[in-house]
Enzyme design. Sequence first.
Site, PDB file in Angstrom:
ATOM      1  N   SER A 120       0.839  -1.202   0.000  1.00 42.47           N
ATOM      2  CA  SER A 120       0.000   0.000   0.000  1.00 42.47           C
ATOM      3  C   SER A 120       0.872   1.249   0.000  1.00 42.47           C
ATOM      4  O   SER A 120       2.089   1.186   0.128  1.00 42.47           O
ATOM      5  CB  SER A 120      -0.920   0.007   1.228  1.00 42.47           C
ATOM      6  OG  SER A 120      -0.183   0.310   2.395  1.00 42.47           O
TER       7      SER A 120
ATOM      8  N   SER B 235       0.709   3.750   2.248  1.00 44.63           N
ATOM      9  CA  SER B 235       0.616   4.462   3.526  1.00 44.63           C
ATOM     10  C   SER B 235       1.956   4.974   4.037  1.00 44.63           C
ATOM     11  O   SER B 235       1.988   5.850   4.889  1.00 44.63           O
ATOM     12  CB  SER B 235      -0.016   3.549   4.585  1.00 44.63           C
ATOM     13  OG  SER B 235       0.873   2.504   4.944  1.00 44.63           O
TER      14      SER B 235
ATOM     15  N   LYS C 189       4.500   0.658   9.739  1.00 43.16           N
ATOM     16  CA  LYS C 189       4.324   2.075  10.087  1.00 43.16           C
ATOM     17  C   LYS C 189       5.585   2.560  10.793  1.00 43.16           C
ATOM     18  O   LYS C 189       6.517   1.807  11.035  1.00 43.16           O
ATOM     19  CB  LYS C 189       3.117   2.283  11.022  1.00 43.16           C
ATOM     20  CG  LYS C 189       1.798   1.728  10.518  1.00 43.16           C
ATOM     21  CD  LYS C 189       1.238   2.458   9.325  1.00 43.16           C
ATOM     22  CE  LYS C 189      -0.085   1.834   8.872  1.00 43.16           C
ATOM     23  NZ  LYS C 189      -0.553   2.390   7.590  1.00 43.16           N
TER      24      LYS C 189
ATOM     25  N   SER D 167      -3.319   6.904   5.549  1.00 48.37           N
ATOM     26  CA  SER D 167      -2.740   5.875   6.407  1.00 48.37           C
ATOM     27  C   SER D 167      -3.705   5.527   7.530  1.00 48.37           C
ATOM     28  O   SER D 167      -4.150   6.399   8.281  1.00 48.37           O
ATOM     29  CB  SER D 167      -1.411   6.359   7.005  1.00 48.37           C
ATOM     30  OG  SER D 167      -0.909   5.428   7.939  1.00 48.37           O
TER      31      SER D 167
END
Length: 263
Positions: free
Chosen positions: A73, A75, A130, A221
């Site tokens: 992704s 994010s 993250k 995100s």
Amino acid sequence: MRWFEAALVILTLFTGIVWLLDKWFFAEARAAKAGLLEVTEPLIVDYSKAFFPVLAAVLCLRSFVAEPFRIPSSSMMPTLLVGDFILVNKFAYGLRLPITNHKVIAIGEPKRGDVVVFHPPQHPDQDWIKRVVGLPGDTVAYHDDTVFLNGRPLTYTSHGRYVGKGQGVDATGGRLLTEGLPGRPHPVLERDDRPFFIQGEGEWTVPAGEYFVMGDNRDNSEDSRFWGFLPEADLRGKAFLIWMNWDRSAGGIDFSRVGSRIP
């Protein structure tokens, strides 16, 4: 990729058990029965002896040293792009058993700014990535596209507009900034085309044994602003290197990203 991890453990155990059982109980009797003739091992034993060392080495490397992941992704743009293949240090935060992720040896804890791979509490069968923004005891706030850490706003340096490519082309036009996270400045993306969209604003105090994580692509995100804190037990490791980038819509392999360290 939990299924791959489970399959690797099962195959390693199976081939190892077959090899040991044959060595302890059957090989000597088979040799005595054959006499002077050439001993022919059963096919399953032959395959087990050949594959067990390879499977065991892969399992140990993947579980305790470094594991490859693919970024699915956007994010973490602009730090990580869709199609990046990364290596994750599996011993940075302690040695953990495969499948269960149970920590057996404590080695270290995440530092502010680390990019971590983890099992999100709401999707324990998935791997997410993250950046650690808040450590246990920190107060983190997010208002007007600004992160506040323990009451102080972080500094931001503008680098103009971002130009995306491939699957990240939709991010073109976003503001490219360097966020002055203490000890770990890093790039972030912010968008101006959503003036009435409040994105995850609030204030949080991080409890003991948990972390506050955010994606570098701040307006795209799903992170601690929405689902809460990351428990230490759900950590998988620390991302440290991009070893490949493959994005068909961007023309295939981007050799400029190969070997890049993750800030």
